[in-house]
Motif scaffolding. Structure first.
Motif, PDB file in Angstrom:
ATOM      1  N   SER A  17       0.836  -1.190   0.000  1.00 12.15           N
ATOM      2  CA  SER A  17       0.000   0.000   0.000  1.00 12.15           C
ATOM      3  C   SER A  17       0.873   1.242   0.000  1.00 12.15           C
ATOM      4  CB  SER A  17      -0.919   0.008   1.232  1.00 12.15           C
ATOM      5  OG  SER A  17      -0.143   0.131   2.411  1.00 12.15           O
ATOM      6  N   ALA A  18       0.399   2.307  -0.563  1.00 14.94           N
ATOM      7  CA  ALA A  18       1.177   3.537  -0.665  1.00 14.94           C
ATOM      8  C   ALA A  18       1.584   4.040   0.706  1.00 14.94           C
ATOM      9  CB  ALA A  18       0.380   4.600  -1.421  1.00 14.94           C
ATOM     10  N   ARG A  23       5.792   4.699   4.695  1.00 16.03           N
ATOM     11  CA  ARG A  23       6.245   4.587   6.086  1.00 16.03           C
ATOM     12  C   ARG A  23       7.594   3.870   6.175  1.00 16.03           C
ATOM     13  NH1 ARG A  23       6.904   1.167   9.850  1.00 16.03           N
ATOM     14  NH2 ARG A  23       6.232  -0.557   8.508  1.00 16.03           N
ATOM     15  N   MET A  24       7.714   2.769   5.423  1.00 17.33           N
ATOM     16  CA  MET A  24       8.977   2.023   5.445  1.00 17.33           C
ATOM     17  C   MET A  24      10.129   2.875   4.902  1.00 17.33           C
ATOM     18  SD  MET A  24       7.882  -1.905   4.451  1.00 17.33           S
ATOM     19  CE  MET A  24       7.066  -1.450   2.916  1.00 17.33           C
ATOM     20  N   ARG A  25       9.823   3.641   3.841  1.00 16.89           N
ATOM     21  CA  ARG A  25      10.859   4.510   3.259  1.00 16.89           C
ATOM     22  C   ARG A  25      11.292   5.579   4.256  1.00 16.89           C
ATOM     23  NH1 ARG A  25       8.638   8.736  -0.713  1.00 16.89           N
ATOM     24  NH2 ARG A  25       8.079   9.516   1.348  1.00 16.89           N
ATOM     25  N   ASP A  26      10.301   6.248   4.886  1.00 18.93           N
ATOM     26  CA  ASP A  26      10.644   7.313   5.831  1.00 18.93           C
ATOM     27  C   ASP A  26      11.418   6.765   7.034  1.00 18.93           C
ATOM     28  OD1 ASP A  26       9.374   9.023   4.148  1.00 18.93           O
ATOM     29  OD2 ASP A  26       7.507   9.123   5.312  1.00 18.93           O
ATOM     30  N   PRO A  54      12.314  -4.713   5.276  1.00 20.42           N
ATOM     31  CA  PRO A  54      10.890  -4.564   4.925  1.00 20.42           C
ATOM     32  C   PRO A  54      10.666  -4.250   3.451  1.00 20.42           C
ATOM     33  CG  PRO A  54      11.341  -3.475   7.002  1.00 20.42           C
ATOM     34  CD  PRO A  54      12.658  -3.903   6.453  1.00 20.42           C
ATOM     35  N   LEU A  55      11.446  -3.367   2.862  1.00 20.19           N
ATOM     36  CA  LEU A  55      11.272  -3.018   1.457  1.00 20.19           C
ATOM     37  C   LEU A  55      11.611  -4.196   0.550  1.00 20.19           C
ATOM     38  CD1 LEU A  55      12.629   0.649   1.310  1.00 20.19           C
ATOM     39  CD2 LEU A  55      10.255  -0.113   1.023  1.00 20.19           C
ATOM     40  N   ALA A  73       2.668  -1.027  -8.363  1.00 15.56           N
ATOM     41  CA  ALA A  73       3.308  -1.445  -7.119  1.00 15.56           C
ATOM     42  C   ALA A  73       4.834  -1.455  -7.271  1.00 15.56           C
ATOM     43  CB  ALA A  73       2.797  -2.818  -6.702  1.00 15.56           C
ATOM     44  N   GLY A  74       5.292  -1.926  -8.436  1.00  8.24           N
ATOM     45  CA  GLY A  74       6.738  -1.964  -8.663  1.00  8.24           C
ATOM     46  C   GLY A  74       7.359  -0.585  -8.662  1.00  8.24           C
ATOM     47  N   GLN A  75       6.673   0.394  -9.294  1.00  7.66           N
ATOM     48  CA  GLN A  75       7.176   1.762  -9.306  1.00  7.66           C
ATOM     49  C   GLN A  75       7.236   2.335  -7.894  1.00  7.66           C
ATOM     50  OE1 GLN A  75       4.569   3.823 -11.988  1.00  7.66           O
ATOM     51  NE2 GLN A  75       5.765   3.246 -13.814  1.00  7.66           N
ATOM     52  N   ARG A  76       6.193   2.040  -7.125  1.00 15.15           N
ATOM     53  CA  ARG A  76       6.129   2.576  -5.771  1.00 15.15           C
ATOM     54  C   ARG A  76       7.274   2.032  -4.909  1.00 15.15           C
ATOM     55  NH1 ARG A  76       1.328   0.454  -4.113  1.00 15.15           N
ATOM     56  NH2 ARG A  76       0.288   1.993  -5.424  1.00 15.15           N
ATOM     57  N   VAL A  77       7.479   0.732  -4.934  1.00 15.31           N
ATOM     58  CA  VAL A  77       8.556   0.121  -4.133  1.00 15.31           C
ATOM     59  C   VAL A  77       9.924   0.495  -4.689  1.00 15.31           C
ATOM     60  CG1 VAL A  77       9.563  -2.057  -3.356  1.00 15.31           C
ATOM     61  CG2 VAL A  77       7.073  -1.769  -3.395  1.00 15.31           C
ATOM     62  N   GLY A  78      10.055   0.512  -6.013  1.00 16.22           N
ATOM     63  CA  GLY A  78      11.341   0.857  -6.631  1.00 16.22           C
ATOM     64  C   GLY A  78      11.778   2.268  -6.301  1.00 16.22           C
TER      65      GLY A  78
END
Length: 369
Positions: A17-18, A23-26, A54-55, A73-78
Motif C-alpha cells: 500500500s502507498a 512509512r517504510m521509506r521514511d 521490509p522493502l 506497485a513496482g514503481q512505488r517500491v522501486g
C-alpha cells in the motif's frame, strides 16, 4: 479451471500500500540520517536495504499480484528503494570524510614522545674494539686473516714449536673434541691462523688475526673459558725488533692517543725467539701512577704501565715448519687479549659483564665507530 482474478485490488496487500511503503521509506531514511559512524551505517544498510529488510520483502510480494497491478506497485517500491540507496551513498560519503578527519586527529604520531619504549640495541664493545684494531693495521697495508675455531692439533701446537710434552696440551688448558685420537681441539690462541697463512702464502706477509679462543679456565670476574685475542704476524726480509716496536707504538697511539709508548720485558714463548712481554704506558695517568685528584691511578694501580701481552721475533723452527726459509726471511709476532683491553679502556671490573648479553651493559657504548 478458473481464470485470473482481474478484480484483485493491490491496495489490499498491506506491504504494497502507498501508505505502508511510504512509512517504510521514511523509517529507513530516518535511520540513515541517524547513523553517526560507518559501523552504525552498515547496520542500517543491513536492516533497511538487506535481503530481509521490509522493502525487500515488499518487493517480493509484487510477484503475487496480477499483471495489471504489478507496474504501479513496482514503481512505488522501486522509488522507495532508490531513495534509500541514494541516501545511503550520500551518508557513506559524509561519514568517510568524518572518519578520515578523526583519524588524522586521534591517530597522529607525536614525534616528541620518548623513543625508548622499545630500547634500541648497541654493537658490542668487543666487536667495536676488534674492528678498531683491524682498521689500524689495514690502514698500514696489512690484511685481516681468519681461521676455524675447531683446529688441528698440529696447527695449534706442533707448528708453533709446542712439543708433545708441553703443559698447554693437557686437558687442564685445552678443550679436546671427541674422539680424542682425531687430534682436534678448540683453538687455545689465534696463532694457528698465522701458521695457516704461512702455509698458504709466500712472503712478504703482513696479517692481523682477531678471533675467539678457548681454554679450560674458571668462569669468574677475571677468567673465562671463551675470550678474544688479536695477533699480528709479519714475515719479510730484514725484519727486526725495531719494526715490532714501531708497529705496536703506532697501534696504541691510534687507539689511545698521542704519547702512548710501549716497553719490552724479557720473557719466553716457544714460537718466538727472542720473546718479550709488552706493556703500554697508562693512558690515564701517562705513566705517573697517580690520579688527578690525588692517590693512586685506578687504571694501572699506581704502576704507570699496563700489561698487554707477548711478542717477539718468530722462531726459525716455526718458519721452517710452515715452509718459510729462515735464512731468507725473518718476522715478528704479537698477541694480546681484546677483552682485557676493553675492560681497562672502559673501566669494566667484571669480565662476565662482557658475556652476559645484558643490554644495560652494551647500551652505553652505543654505535661507537
Amino acid at each position: 479451471m478458473s481464470g485470473p482474478n482481474t478484480d484483485f485490488d493491490p491496495v489490499e496487500v498491506t506491504p504494497l500500500s502507498a501508505a505502508e511503503v511510504e512509512r517504510m521509506r521514511d523509517e529507513a531514511l530516518a535511520a540513515v540520517e541517524a547513523a553517526v559512524d560507518l559501523p552504525a551505517l552498515k547496520a542500517v544498510r543491513t536492516a533497511h536495504a538487506g535481503d530481509r529488510s521490509p522493502l525487500a520483502l515488499a518487493n517480493r510480494e509484487i510477484g503475487a499480484l496480477p499483471p495489471q497491478a504489478r507496474k504501479e506497485a513496482g514503481q512505488r517500491v522501486g522509488q522507495a528503494r532508490g531513495a534509500l540507496t541514494q541516501a545511503l551513498a550520500a551518508r557513506q560519503e559524509v561519514l568517510e570524510v568524518e572518519h578520515e578527519e578523526r583519524m588524522l586527529v586521534e591517530e597522529v604520531v607525536d614525534v616528541t614522545l620518548p623513543w625508548d619504549r622499545s630500547p634500541r640495541g648497541a654493537r658490542h664493545p668487543i666487536t667495536t674494539m676488534s674492528e678498531k684494531i683491524a682498521d689500524v693495521f689495514v690502514a698500514m697495508g696489512w690484511e685481516v686473516a681468519e681461521g676455524p675455531v675447531v683446529e688441528a692439533e698440529w696447527l695449534n701446537f706442533d707448528a708453533l714449536n709446542l712439543g708433545a710434552d708441553h703443559p698447554a696440551r693437557t686437558m687442564q688448558d685445552t678443550f679436546w673434541t671427541e674422539p680424542a685420537d682425531h687430534g682436534l681441539v678448540l683453538r687455545t690462541q689465534t696463532s694457528p691462523v698465522q701458521a695457516r697463512t704461512m702455509l698458504t702464502r709466500r712472503p712478504p706477509i703482513y696479517v692481523v688475526c682477531p678471533g675467539r679462543v678457548f681454554r679450560t679456565d674458571e668462569y669468574d670476574a677475571t677468567h673465562s673459558p671463551m675470550f678474544h685475542q688479536v695477533e699480528g704476524l709479519v714475515v719479510d726480509r730484514g725484519i727486526t725488533m725495531a719494526h715490532l716496536r714501531g708497529s705496536l707504538d703506532h697501534m696504541l697511539q691510534s687507539l689511545f692517543g698521542e704519547g702512548i709508548t710501549t716497553r719490552f720485558r724479557p720473557s719466553y714463548f716457544p714460537f718466538t725467539e727472542p720473546s718479550a712481554e709488552m706493556d703500554m704506558v697508562c693512558f690515564v695517568c701517562r705513566g705517573t701512577g697517580a690520579a688527578e685528584q690525588g692517590g693512586t691511578c685506578r687504571t694501572c694501580r699506581g704502576e704507570g704501565w699496563i700489561e698487554l701481552g707477548g711478542c717477539g721475533i718468530v722462531n726459525p723452527r716455526v718458519l721452517t715448519a710452515c715452509g718459510v726459509d729462515p735464512d731468507l726471511y725473518s718476522g715478528f709476532a704479537f698477541g694480546f687479549g681484546i677483552d682485557r683491553m676493553v675492560m681497562f679502556r672502559h673501566g669494566a671490573e667484571d669480565l662476565r659483564d662482557l658475556f652476559e648479553a645484558d643490554v644495560r651493559f652494551t647500551l652505553p657504548f652505543g654505535s661507537e665507530v
